[in-house]
Design an enzyme around this catalytic site. Structure first.
Site, PDB file in Angstrom:
ATOM      1  N   ASP A 238       9.359   2.614   1.422  1.00 54.08           N
ATOM      2  CA  ASP A 238       8.212   3.360   1.927  1.00 54.08           C
ATOM      3  C   ASP A 238       8.108   3.078   3.425  1.00 54.08           C
ATOM      4  OD1 ASP A 238       5.732   4.187   2.778  1.00 54.08           O
ATOM      5  OD2 ASP A 238       4.644   3.425   1.029  1.00 54.08           O
TER       6      ASP A 238
ATOM      7  N   LYS B 219       2.805  10.054   8.059  1.00 56.51           N
ATOM      8  CA  LYS B 219       2.060   9.617   9.259  1.00 56.51           C
ATOM      9  C   LYS B 219       2.487  10.417  10.489  1.00 56.51           C
ATOM     10  CE  LYS B 219       0.010   5.411   7.813  1.00 56.51           C
ATOM     11  NZ  LYS B 219      -1.449   5.478   7.799  1.00 56.51           N
TER      12      LYS B 219
ATOM     13  N   PHE C  82       0.869  -1.186   0.000  1.00 59.55           N
ATOM     14  CA  PHE C  82       0.000   0.000   0.000  1.00 59.55           C
ATOM     15  C   PHE C  82       0.901   1.230   0.000  1.00 59.55           C
ATOM     16  CE2 PHE C  82      -2.532   3.447   1.632  1.00 59.55           C
ATOM     17  CZ  PHE C  82      -3.720   3.283   0.923  1.00 59.55           C
TER      18      PHE C  82
HETATM   19  N1  PLP Z   1       2.493   4.244   2.423  1.00 60.49           N
HETATM   20  C1  PLP Z   1       2.183   3.450   3.448  1.00 60.49           C
HETATM   21  C2  PLP Z   1       3.089   2.325   3.810  1.00 60.49           C
HETATM   22  C3  PLP Z   1       1.000   3.658   4.168  1.00 60.49           C
HETATM   23  O1  PLP Z   1       0.680   2.841   5.174  1.00 60.49           O
HETATM   24  C4  PLP Z   1       0.162   4.728   3.788  1.00 60.49           C
HETATM   25  C5  PLP Z   1      -1.108   4.974   4.496  1.00 60.49           C
HETATM   26  O2  PLP Z   1      -1.626   4.173   5.203  1.00 60.49           O
HETATM   27  C6  PLP Z   1       0.543   5.533   2.707  1.00 60.49           C
HETATM   28  C7  PLP Z   1       1.714   5.272   2.050  1.00 60.49           C
HETATM   29  C8  PLP Z   1      -0.333   6.677   2.262  1.00 60.49           C
HETATM   30  O3  PLP Z   1      -0.232   7.726   3.159  1.00 60.49           O
HETATM   31  P1  PLP Z   1      -1.303   8.919   3.107  1.00 60.49           P
HETATM   32  O4  PLP Z   1      -2.621   8.355   3.505  1.00 60.49           O
HETATM   33  O5  PLP Z   1      -0.746   9.934   4.072  1.00 60.49           O
HETATM   34  O6  PLP Z   1      -1.295   9.435   1.702  1.00 60.49           O
END
Ligand code: PLP
Length: 398
Positions: free
Chosen positions: A222, A251, A137
């Site tokens: 990520d 986050k 994700f």
């Molecule tokens: N990357 C990871 C690993 C995430 O867990 C999330 C959100 O849960 C995101 C990216 C996306 O972040 P945002 O909701 O701040 O765009």
């Protein structure tokens, strides 16, 4: 009452979220309060965001001070909190320089653009493919969504961004086969959060780093969910002793304010030139001041060792519970990012926990996720474990 807010919200907000049952109005420490005055122990922390708990005095003070000093100037001008924050991040992730934005998706979007630009300057436009993992994700903007290896999130939004391919997570041989000379970047989560806290086998990330270095692709990690101490080290990849070319954070970075960062080092850090990429609010002084207060508090309160200690204890307690309670099929995670696999649907368990005053998250059909504030106490967690045991006892078998 909640019903009033539900009705008002449904008239004016779009339907992209499942309508929440709770309307929260206040938070303090690990507790939040709804509009009827009921209190809840927050063990999901705004989805792995509120690591210092709610309204931590150091954050509130830093935000108030900065609001009364300078709130926004855009990137036409330099602001001092953003420079200080980039310095503080470079001190923790050596050799990196930062691009600031407002969310995790934007940080990944920036990383994908950086990787494409890096490769096109060095090798030409043919090297543009991005390899990411099934079950990953990375966010909801178009490139981040395309990189997200879960078809359910992509359905109905085609055509997506060209040049992406997926490999099974944790399988180094599959990654080796996928990284040809058309690949500019491998994008991976060190632990997959949204697909249920899936921890890859030891050596996977180190293998991916070697492979990328051999083949001239950038390794982009990520760490939006895992970074900033959530798994007990500043970055989760430190557990494998590696440093990627690019890392994305968001986050908890802004302590509850919107802030994302992409950190790049080495050649990758040369790929953007003036005009390559931008964000009006990126690195705004208030979010950066909050982030500086967050980093300072992580250090001054020794919170990373607390995450390791509390996380290990929590997983131990959950395993003991699993030994008595067959509806727990497994426990996974690292630090304070923990998943509980059930043999029964997770959502009714989550709702029953909510009824008893505990906020947790049903991250998959049969999986619960906990991502509590780092300041959560063992006593608070004990109260949740007791409630979970009672809930599972009274849940019908699958
Ligand atoms: N990357 C990871 C690993 C995430 O867990 C999330 C959100 O849960 C995101 C990216 C996306 O972040 P945002 O909701 O701040 O765009």
């Amino acid at each position: 009452m909640s019903e009033g807010w539900l009705e008002r919200a449904s008239k004016v907000l779009l339907d992209n979220y499942f309508p929440p049952r709770l309307t929260l109005v206040r938070g303090e420490g690990c507790r939040v309060y709804d509009d009827a005055g009921r209190s809840y122990l927050d063990l999901i922390g705004g989805i792995a965001v509120t690591t210092l708990g709610h309204c931590h005095p150091a954050l509130v003070h830093a935000i108030r001070e900065q609001c009364g000093t300078l709130m926004h100037v855009s990137n036409l001008y330099r602001n001092t909190p953003s420079v200080r924050l980039a310095e503080a991040l470079a001190a923790r992730v050596p050799g990196t320089r930062a691009f600031f934005c407002n969310s995790g998706a934007e940080a990944n979007e920036a990383a994908i653009k950086l990787a494409r630009r890096h490769a096109s300057t060095r090798f030409g436009a043919a090297r543009h493919a991005v390899v990411s993992a099934e079950g990953s994700f990375h966010g909801r903007t178009f490139a981040a969504l395309t990189a997200t290896g879960q078809p359910k999130y992509r359905e109905g939004f085609e055509p997506l961004v060209p040049g992406f391919r997926y490999v099974p997570y944790g399988d180094l041989a599959a990654l080796e086969a996928a990284v040809g000379d058309d690949v500019c970047a491998v994008l991976l989560e060190p632990i997959q959060g949204e697909s249920g806290v899936r921890v890859p086998p030891p050596g996977y990330l180190a293998g991916a780093a070697r492979l990328c270095a051999d083949r001239g692709a950038l390794l982009v990690l990520d760490e939006v969910q895992t970074g900033l101490g959530r798994t007990g080290t500043f970055l989760a990849c430190e557990a494998e002793g590696i440093l990627p070319d690019v890392v994305t954070l968001s986050k908890s970075l802004g302590g509850g304010l919107a802030l994302g960062a992409m950190l790049a080092r080495g050649e990758a850090a040369q790929a953007f030139v003036p005009g390559s990429h931008a964000s009006t609010f990126g690195g705004n002084p208030v979010s950066c001041a909050a982030a500086l207060a967050l980093l300072k508090t992580l250090d001054s309160d020794n919170l990373l060792s607390r995450v390791r200690e509390t996380g290990e204890w929590l997983q131990g307690e959950l395993r003991e519970l699993a030994a008595r309670q067959p509806k727990i099929a497994g426990v996974r995670g690292r630090g304070l990012l923990v998943a509980i696999d059930l043999t029964v649907p997770a959502k009714p368990v989550m709702l029953a926990a909510e009824e008893r005053g505990f906020l947790i998250n049903a991250v998959q059909e049969q999986t619960l996720r906990l991502a509590p504030p780092f300041v959560v106490t063992k006593n608070e967690l004990r109260s949740f474990l007791a409630a979970l045991e009672q809930i599972l006892e009274s849940t019908a078998p699958a």
